[in-house]
Scaffold this motif. Structure first.
Motif, PDB file in Angstrom:
ATOM      1  N   HIS A  73     -26.661 -46.474  26.559  1.00 61.34           N
ATOM      2  CA  HIS A  73     -25.963 -46.333  25.272  1.00 61.34           C
ATOM      3  C   HIS A  73     -24.449 -46.385  25.485  1.00 61.34           C
ATOM      4  N   ALA A  74     -23.952 -45.646  26.495  1.00 65.06           N
ATOM      5  CA  ALA A  74     -22.518 -45.634  26.778  1.00 65.06           C
ATOM      6  C   ALA A  74     -22.033 -47.027  27.176  1.00 65.06           C
ATOM      7  N   GLU A  75     -22.807 -47.726  28.002  1.00 65.05           N
ATOM      8  CA  GLU A  75     -22.416 -49.066  28.439  1.00 65.05           C
ATOM      9  C   GLU A  75     -22.343 -50.035  27.265  1.00 65.05           C
ATOM     10  N   ALA A  76     -23.193 -49.831  26.273  1.00 64.35           N
ATOM     11  CA  ALA A  76     -23.185 -50.705  25.102  1.00 64.35           C
ATOM     12  C   ALA A  76     -21.918 -50.537  24.277  1.00 64.35           C
ATOM     13  N   LEU A  77     -21.272 -49.377  24.392  1.00 69.55           N
ATOM     14  CA  LEU A  77     -20.051 -49.107  23.630  1.00 69.55           C
ATOM     15  C   LEU A  77     -18.785 -49.311  24.458  1.00 69.55           C
ATOM     16  N   CYS A  78     -18.855 -49.069  25.760  1.00 67.87           N
ATOM     17  CA  CYS A  78     -17.675 -49.186  26.612  1.00 67.87           C
ATOM     18  C   CYS A  78     -17.362 -50.648  26.915  1.00 67.87           C
ATOM     19  N   PHE A  79     -16.248 -50.867  27.599  1.00 66.46           N
ATOM     20  CA  PHE A  79     -15.850 -52.219  27.978  1.00 66.46           C
ATOM     21  C   PHE A  79     -14.982 -52.136  29.227  1.00 66.46           C
ATOM     22  N   ASP A  80     -14.750 -53.263  29.847  1.00 67.59           N
ATOM     23  CA  ASP A  80     -13.879 -53.311  31.017  1.00 67.59           C
ATOM     24  C   ASP A  80     -12.433 -53.294  30.537  1.00 67.59           C
ATOM     25  N   SER A  81     -11.729 -52.213  30.836  1.00 67.53           N
ATOM     26  CA  SER A  81     -10.389 -52.024  30.278  1.00 67.53           C
ATOM     27  C   SER A  81      -9.268 -52.357  31.248  1.00 67.53           C
ATOM     28  N   GLY A  82      -9.584 -52.933  32.396  1.00 71.72           N
ATOM     29  CA  GLY A  82      -8.553 -53.342  33.337  1.00 71.72           C
ATOM     30  C   GLY A  82      -7.781 -52.169  33.893  1.00 71.72           C
ATOM     31  N   ALA A  83      -6.453 -52.307  33.953  1.00 67.75           N
ATOM     32  CA  ALA A  83      -5.600 -51.259  34.533  1.00 67.75           C
ATOM     33  C   ALA A  83      -5.674 -49.962  33.746  1.00 67.75           C
ATOM     34  N   LEU A  84      -6.009 -50.038  32.460  1.00 68.16           N
ATOM     35  CA  LEU A  84      -6.095 -48.826  31.649  1.00 68.16           C
ATOM     36  C   LEU A  84      -7.219 -47.922  32.143  1.00 68.16           C
ATOM     37  N   GLY A  85      -8.259 -48.515  32.712  1.00 69.16           N
ATOM     38  CA  GLY A  85      -9.404 -47.732  33.150  1.00 69.16           C
ATOM     39  C   GLY A  85      -9.159 -46.916  34.391  1.00 69.16           C
ATOM     40  N   SER A  86      -8.156 -47.291  35.185  1.00 71.97           N
ATOM     41  CA  SER A  86      -7.894 -46.577  36.437  1.00 71.97           C
ATOM     42  C   SER A  86      -6.567 -45.845  36.446  1.00 71.97           C
ATOM     43  N   GLY A  87      -5.681 -46.102  35.480  1.00 67.90           N
ATOM     44  CA  GLY A  87      -4.373 -45.471  35.460  1.00 67.90           C
ATOM     45  C   GLY A  87      -4.373 -44.126  34.763  1.00 67.90           C
ATOM     46  N   ARG A  88      -3.229 -43.439  34.863  1.00 61.58           N
ATOM     47  CA  ARG A  88      -3.040 -42.164  34.163  1.00 61.58           C
ATOM     48  C   ARG A  88      -2.627 -42.458  32.721  1.00 61.58           C
ATOM     49  N   LEU A  89      -3.403 -41.934  31.781  1.00 62.42           N
ATOM     50  CA  LEU A  89      -3.138 -42.185  30.373  1.00 62.42           C
ATOM     51  C   LEU A  89      -2.906 -40.872  29.636  1.00 62.42           C
ATOM     52  N   TRP A  90      -1.917 -40.887  28.755  1.00 69.32           N
ATOM     53  CA  TRP A  90      -1.575 -39.717  27.944  1.00 69.32           C
ATOM     54  C   TRP A  90      -1.993 -39.971  26.504  1.00 69.32           C
ATOM     55  N   HIS A  91      -2.693 -39.000  25.936  1.00 71.21           N
ATOM     56  CA  HIS A  91      -3.255 -39.148  24.597  1.00 71.21           C
ATOM     57  C   HIS A  91      -2.583 -38.194  23.613  1.00 71.21           C
ATOM     58  N   PHE A  92      -2.463 -38.656  22.380  1.00 72.10           N
ATOM     59  CA  PHE A  92      -1.873 -37.884  21.287  1.00 72.10           C
ATOM     60  C   PHE A  92      -2.906 -37.701  20.182  1.00 72.10           C
ATOM     61  N   ASN A  93      -2.793 -36.603  19.456  1.00 73.31           N
ATOM     62  CA  ASN A  93      -3.555 -36.509  18.214  1.00 73.31           C
ATOM     63  C   ASN A  93      -2.972 -37.546  17.256  1.00 73.31           C
ATOM     64  N   PRO A  94      -3.762 -38.522  16.801  1.00 76.54           N
ATOM     65  CA  PRO A  94      -3.195 -39.603  15.991  1.00 76.54           C
ATOM     66  C   PRO A  94      -2.525 -39.137  14.703  1.00 76.54           C
ATOM     67  N   VAL A  95      -3.076 -38.099  14.070  1.00 77.62           N
ATOM     68  CA  VAL A  95      -2.482 -37.614  12.822  1.00 77.62           C
ATOM     69  C   VAL A  95      -1.073 -37.108  13.076  1.00 77.62           C
ATOM     70  N   ASP A  96      -0.912 -36.265  14.090  1.00 76.15           N
ATOM     71  CA  ASP A  96       0.401 -35.694  14.362  1.00 76.15           C
ATOM     72  C   ASP A  96       1.348 -36.711  14.979  1.00 76.15           C
ATOM     73  N   PHE A  97       0.829 -37.641  15.776  1.00 74.43           N
ATOM     74  CA  PHE A  97       1.693 -38.671  16.348  1.00 74.43           C
ATOM     75  C   PHE A  97       2.313 -39.527  15.248  1.00 74.43           C
ATOM     76  N   ILE A  98       1.488 -39.986  14.300  1.00 78.42           N
ATOM     77  CA  ILE A  98       2.008 -40.827  13.226  1.00 78.42           C
ATOM     78  C   ILE A  98       2.969 -40.037  12.344  1.00 78.42           C
ATOM     79  N   THR A  99       2.611 -38.800  12.006  1.00 80.38           N
ATOM     80  CA  THR A  99       3.505 -37.965  11.197  1.00 80.38           C
ATOM     81  C   THR A  99       4.840 -37.781  11.891  1.00 80.38           C
TER      82      THR A  99
END
Length: 726
Positions: free
Chosen positions: A439-465
């Motif tokens: 099920h997870a494989e059906a939704l995931c994809f090969d994301s290249g460098a994004l899949g192995s790098g350090r990524l910082w996430h924001f709450n989208p509501v507060d980021f846009i505001t």
């Protein structure tokens, strides 16, 4: 940055911008940010949505960008079958679009940022969605699909490790308060850190002095205080916070906000205050009033260097006046994401599995403040849609977590964070885990460098505001704001004049000359313009739109920042017989040509050049009334646009009373711009600049409407809208 929510509907007149954004993005509480209901890291939110009517509502791009990757949704019959159907009810849509956004939030390399937005579980994609396709804000991407039978889609915003310090000014959990904040990006509220020992007085000293002789001390702080200043629609609102003594990381508001405690229409009157309180350097004083410090230090010098900023501030139990410009008081803005307003960077979970193991979050949960704080946590998390890391992130479902006690009966027991309760779950069998992985494989994809790098996430509501507070315009933003076609203001030439991207780029970046070789346009307009808009508070969609509407006529869409015309035209600016020239302060023959209109909003006449001289260099200065300094207003991009900003902030409306023109009491064109976007509103702004409304219908009004559509959140464009974009 120009940004908006992924759904765009009309805003209710009573809604604040933050309330409207929240209404556009209703979140499924079980699939929120940064944790879902099972305490797994969740890099985004699920936006609940139910299409009504015959036409599904479109999910739209939040900002200009480029398609990195996408997947067309599977048809409904596949959605409702395994592996997309994993839950007992209806299945999950697998369409997605990943967009890369390259934009600017400030000056120089530090202001150039890259972030990504991901729209997952879409049931339909627009035909324009292709690899490397250019996407513009408000463009439709597709429509919301299903997640385990729920009508919703997953939405997340993130950046890589190189861009987190550019976006937030740091990589540490909290802001460094031992020094002033960044100067390459400044927007939103201005914040002041007041150390223990700060003195509050009963009033400001006479003549804006640093001396405290003749004033009385009211209070000396025994703990640090955090003061925020918001300049919005003419008002100045001051808020004070103090760190909570019992709960680490919690900051309490002290009393009610102070609104215009230092004068009515405080923001609209910044120019008047600068001229009164900083007579030796009003322009630098304007920046001190606006930002709490001088920002454009290459062009601004505060005299004296220790000139104060006395403002009324709340302290525990009362209010007093403080010199906020004192060197031990540190200055910041919303661009620094101050931790006392809730922003924390979370980077203390080094496990590879998907469950949260952050001490920072655990402490918030134990203290009962996680729910309030969670929206402003900026978390470093692995990319959850990378196909190649599924086992590393989810095999714990079968083997257990480090802090779980696993029994031979395949039961895992764990303690609920922040309580004495324990909970238990059944470990997956190898067969069950295999189904989950499919099920997870059906939704995931090969994301290249994004899949192995350090990524910082924001709450989208507060980021846009939050990022909607940043009005900094990149070169591409400026290009979009300029209308592709323009009618000639002369009726006999009733035709459209097209403008290409290449030509406008040249106008914004390169110096231009006329047929005689004289400079008519400075280089680096694209660098000076956003600095000046920021300095003079031309920092909301409506204010910027009005400013661009006027500039379209004043500069011919950035073609010439000096008034064009024959020698005979300029000679009428001074006529000794009729005294016509004295309306502009011209006193000598030749003053008409010498002080012809220059700048982004034209300064015209000896008197106006003299007023600008005093504003720039202090009382008595005549710097810009002497050659060749008068040409700096067209040859130097900073002065060309600063002169326009000065004019915009200083211009007073006059009304006729008993046959005489008298001041109306409202200073600055921002006041008139704030009134709205109607034809009459645009006329009022125009009359402050050109009382005769020259070129209003043909140039200023359509140019304003164009810029207003680009900056506002409406998806219904005018019939004659022509964008300069690829």
């Amino acid at each position: 940055m120009i940004i908006s929510p992924p759904f765009l509907r009309d805003k209710d007149a009573t809604q604040s911008d933050a309330d409207w954004i929240e209404a556009m993005m209703p979140v499924n509480a079980r699939r929120g940010y940064p944790l879902n209901a099972s305490e797994s890291w969740h890099g985004g939110i699920h936006i609940s949505h139910t299409d009504v009517g015959t036409t599904p509502e479109k999910v739209r791009a939040i900002a200009d960008g480029t398609v990195v990757s996408f997947r067309k949704p599977s048809p409904p019959e596949k959605r409702d079958q395994f592996p997309l159907k994993y839950a007992p009810v209806r299945g999950t849509d697998d369409g997605y679009v990943l967009i890369k956004h390259e934009t600017e939030i400030g000056s120089g390399e530090g202001g150039k940022v890259v972030f990504y937005s991901l729209y997952m579980h879409l049931k339909f994609l627009e035909v324009e969605i292709k690899a490397d396709a250019k996407i513009y804000r408000k463009d439709p991407l597709g429509s919301s699909g299903m997640t385990d039978g729920q009508n919703e889609f997953h939405f997340q915003i993130f950046c890589d490790d190189d861009n987190i310090s550019k976006l937030t000014g740091r990589k540490t959990k909290e802001l460094d308060i031992s020094k002033d904040g960044r100067t390459d990006a400044i927007y939103g509220d201005i914040h002041f850190y007041l150390p223990a020992g700060t003195k509050f007085y009963d009033k400001a000293p006479a003549n804006n002095s640093t001396s405290t002789t003749g004033i009385s001390e009211r209070y000396t702080s025994n703990a640090p205080l955090y003061v925020s200043m918001a300049l919005v629609k003419g008002n100045c609102t001051m808020v004070t916070r103090q760190k909570n003594a019992q709960i680490d990381g919690k900051y309490d508001l002290l009393g009610e906000p102070l609104v215009n405690a230092d004068g009515e229409d405080y923001e609209y009157n910044l120019y008047k205050t600068a001229m009164r309180n900083y007579m030796q350097s009003p322009s630098a004083g304007f920046e001190l009033l606006r930002f709490g410090r001088v920002i454009n230090t290459e062009n601004e010098t505060l005299v004296p260097a220790d000139a104060p900023l006395w403002m009324t501030v709340r302290y525990p139990g009362g209010t007093g006046v403080v010199n906020l410009a004192a060197p031990d008081i540190k200055k910041f803005s919303d661009a620094d994401f101050p931790h006392w307003t809730g922003w924390l960077l979370v980077d203390d979970d080094n496990d590879t599995h998907s469950q949260c193991n952050s001490a920072i979050i655990r402490k918030l949960q134990e203290e009962g403040s996680y729910e309030i704080q969670s929206n402003r946590l900026i978390c470093c998390l692995p990319f959850e849609w990378e196909k190649g890391t599924i086992d590393a992130r989810y095999k714990w479902l079968m083997t257990g977590l480090p802090w779980e006690q696993c029994t031979p009966e395949k039961t895992a027991i764990w303690q609920v964070p922040g309580s004495q309760e324990s909970n238990e779950r059944t470990l997956m069998s190898e067969e069950d885990y295999g189904k989950f992985k499919q099920h997870a494989e059906a939704l995931c994809f090969d994301s290249g460098a994004l899949g192995s790098g350090r990524l910082w996430h924001f709450n989208p509501v507060d980021f846009i505001t939050h990022m909607r507070l940043c009005s900094w315009l990149s070169l591409n933003d400026i290009i979009k704001l300029v209308r592709k076609y323009q009618k000639s203001p002369v009726a006999v030439y009733d035709r459209r004049h097209p403008l290409t991207i290449d030509e406008l780029t040249k106008r914004l970046t390169e110096e231009g000359t006329n047929s005689a070789g004289d400079v008519k346009r400075p280089a680096a307009i694209n660098e000076a313009l956003p600095k000046i808009l920021n300095k003079y508070g031309i920092n909301t969609p409506i204010r910027i739109s009005h400013f661009f509407g006027q500039m379209a006529a004043e500069t011919g869409r950035f073609d010439s920042l000096v008034e064009l015309g024959s020698a005979n035209y300029f000679s009428v600016h001074y006529d000794p017989g009729t005294d016509q020239g004295h309306k502009l302060g011209n006193t000598l023959t030749g003053d008409g040509a010498r002080f012809k209109g220059r700048g982004s909003i034209h300064l015209t006449g000896r008197a106006n050049y003299g007023h600008y001289s005093e504003y720039r260099q202090g009382s008595g200065s005549n710097y810009f009334t002497t050659e060749p300094h008068n040409d700096l207003i067209v040859e130097d991009a900073f002065f060309a646009f600063d002169a326009g900003g000065y004019y915009w902030s200083s211009k007073q409306k006059y009304i006729s009373r008993n046959g005489r023109l008298v001041a109306s009491g409202k200073l600055g064109i921002n006041f008139w711009a704030d009134q709205g976007a109607t034809h009459n509103d645009a006329e009022e702004v125009t009359r402050r600049i050109n009382p005769g409304r020259m070129a209003f219908e043909d140039v200023r009004w359509p140019a304003f409407k164009h810029a207003w559509y680009v900056l506002n959140d409406s998806t219904e464009q005018e019939a004659d809208y022509f964008a300069i974009k690829e």
